[in-house]
Scaffold this motif. Structure first.
Motif, PDB file in Angstrom:
ATOM      1  N   ILE A   2     -44.141  32.089 -20.109  1.00  0.00           N
ATOM      2  CA  ILE A   2     -42.795  32.676 -20.200  1.00  0.00           C
ATOM      3  C   ILE A   2     -41.818  31.514 -20.371  1.00  0.00           C
ATOM      4  N   HIS A   3     -41.174  31.450 -21.535  1.00  0.00           N
ATOM      5  CA  HIS A   3     -40.097  30.465 -21.746  1.00  0.00           C
ATOM      6  C   HIS A   3     -38.837  31.087 -21.161  1.00  0.00           C
ATOM      7  N   LEU A   4     -38.271  30.399 -20.168  1.00  0.00           N
ATOM      8  CA  LEU A   4     -37.242  31.062 -19.352  1.00  0.00           C
ATOM      9  C   LEU A   4     -35.845  30.456 -19.469  1.00  0.00           C
ATOM     10  N   HIS A   5     -34.902  31.323 -19.803  1.00  0.00           N
ATOM     11  CA  HIS A   5     -33.469  31.074 -19.598  1.00  0.00           C
ATOM     12  C   HIS A   5     -33.042  32.112 -18.575  1.00  0.00           C
ATOM     13  N   VAL A   6     -31.946  31.862 -17.853  1.00  0.00           N
ATOM     14  CA  VAL A   6     -31.419  32.907 -16.977  1.00  0.00           C
ATOM     15  C   VAL A   6     -29.937  33.119 -17.261  1.00  0.00           C
ATOM     16  N   PRO A  36     -39.264  26.590 -17.755  1.00  0.00           N
ATOM     17  CA  PRO A  36     -37.797  26.636 -17.788  1.00  0.00           C
ATOM     18  C   PRO A  36     -37.253  25.905 -19.015  1.00  0.00           C
ATOM     19  N   SER A  37     -36.172  26.409 -19.533  1.00  0.00           N
ATOM     20  CA  SER A  37     -35.473  25.726 -20.622  1.00  0.00           C
ATOM     21  C   SER A  37     -34.662  24.576 -20.050  1.00  0.00           C
ATOM     22  N   THR A  38     -34.705  23.412 -20.725  1.00  0.00           N
ATOM     23  CA  THR A  38     -33.717  22.371 -20.398  1.00  0.00           C
ATOM     24  C   THR A  38     -32.710  22.264 -21.545  1.00  0.00           C
ATOM     25  N   PHE A  40     -37.221  37.967 -27.435  1.00  0.00           N
ATOM     26  CA  PHE A  40     -35.815  38.246 -27.753  1.00  0.00           C
ATOM     27  C   PHE A  40     -34.992  36.994 -28.058  1.00  0.00           C
ATOM     28  N   GLU A  41     -35.349  35.872 -27.452  1.00  0.00           N
ATOM     29  CA  GLU A  41     -34.568  34.659 -27.720  1.00  0.00           C
ATOM     30  C   GLU A  41     -34.525  34.367 -29.220  1.00  0.00           C
ATOM     31  N   ASP A  42     -35.622  34.679 -29.909  1.00  0.00           N
ATOM     32  CA  ASP A  42     -35.758  34.295 -31.312  1.00  0.00           C
ATOM     33  C   ASP A  42     -35.587  35.462 -32.279  1.00  0.00           C
TER      34      ASP A  42
END
Ligand code: KMH
Ligand code: ZN
Length: 273
Positions: A45-49, A81-83, A226-228
């Motif tokens: 899971i590539h995560l943004h919050v 997590p996204s940096t 959804f991010e992409d």
């Protein structure tokens, strides 16, 4: 061929509920989307919050809350997590997502500055990149090297020559933001990374599915979500990230690739080694 790792980029920082009502903002919605992707076969899971109103944040506490809640329903999934955060955030703000406990096993490392549409510029100077790489190496976080064009592979390799990266390297080719998203582009990118590296690719918007199919055929790994991309097919909004992972699984079956579990993905990516 190696088993296929599917990453679900479930939320992002830019897409909104106005574009697709299933885009998650609250912790409950983020967990719902992570679980739908995991149940369908995603191992990462590539995560943004976001805050509940949809505003993107890199706040450690909000990430901790999301990660703890995802862990309850997807116990073995790899959370990345996204940096990168959102355009305009400071480096310190962006790195705050990695201060969660336990330290993440994986996180993104964006390898260059790029045009992000309209007047938006996603800034990653060499010093930012080298600093993020150094911190991740010190803390044992495997970086996924986010490259939006070929020049960013070259910047990543500069960081490697400085001893800031641990091999094998893992790249994510994000096609259709700055670089176009043709099969020729994908082949060029895959041929431009050091032997022994692993790679994932994602095509933005309408580029999602031909890039996924080509990547599966070429032996790379796939990112959807959804991010992409918000659409399952032309004119049909995806109802969940899970639906998009299901479509990637179907493509993999058609093309003869088995799906990796999270632990198999750790093995393939040399995570925690
Ligand atoms: N939201 C973009 C500005 C990453 O996660 O590392 C950056 C991004 C890349 O999404
Ligand atoms: Zn991201």
């Amino acid at each position: 061929m190696e088993k296929l790792i599917i990453t679900a980029a479930i939320c992002g920082a830019e897409v909104t509920k106005e574009q697709n009502p299933a885009v998650p903002y609250t912790i409950e919605e983020i967990v719902r989307e992570a679980k739908s992707a995991y149940d369908a076969g995603a191992s990462i899971i590539h995560l943004h919050v976001r805050w509940d109103d949809g505003t993107p944040t890199q706040e450690t506490k909000r990430f901790q809350e999301a990660v703890d809640a995802i862990r309850k329903v997807c116990p073995d999934v790899i959370i990345q997590p996204s940096t990168g955060g959102a355009v305009g955030m400071t480096d310190l703000e962006r790195l705050a997502s990695t201060d969660i406990v336990p330290t993440p096993e994986f996180a993104t490392l964006d390898c260059g500055t790029c045009n992000f549409g309209g007047d938006e510029i996603f800034v990653n100077t060499d010093n930012t990149i080298f600093n993020f790489a150094k911190i991740m190496k010190e803390r044992g976080i495997k970086p996924e090297l986010e490259v939006f064009d070929k020049g960013m592979i070259d910047i990543a390799l500069k960081a490697d020559r400085k001893g800031l990266l641990v091999h094998p390297l893992h790249f994510d080719f994000v096609l259709g933001v700055q670089m176009s998203a043709t099969i020729r582009d994908l082949v060029f990118m895959a041929g431009s990374i050091p032997a022994g590296s692993t790679w994932t690719a994602t095509g933005l918007g309408r580029n999602a599915w031909h890039i996924a199919a080509a990547t599966i055929s070429m032996g790379g790994h796939v990112r959807v979500g959804f991010e992409d991309n918000l659409y399952l097919e032309k004119g049909v909004l995806a109802k969940s990230n899970g639906e998009m992972v299901e479509k990637a699984v179907k493509l993999a079956k058609l093309l003869g690739r088995e799906i990796a579990t999270p632990n198999e993905a750790r093995e393939i990516l040399s995570i925690n080694k």
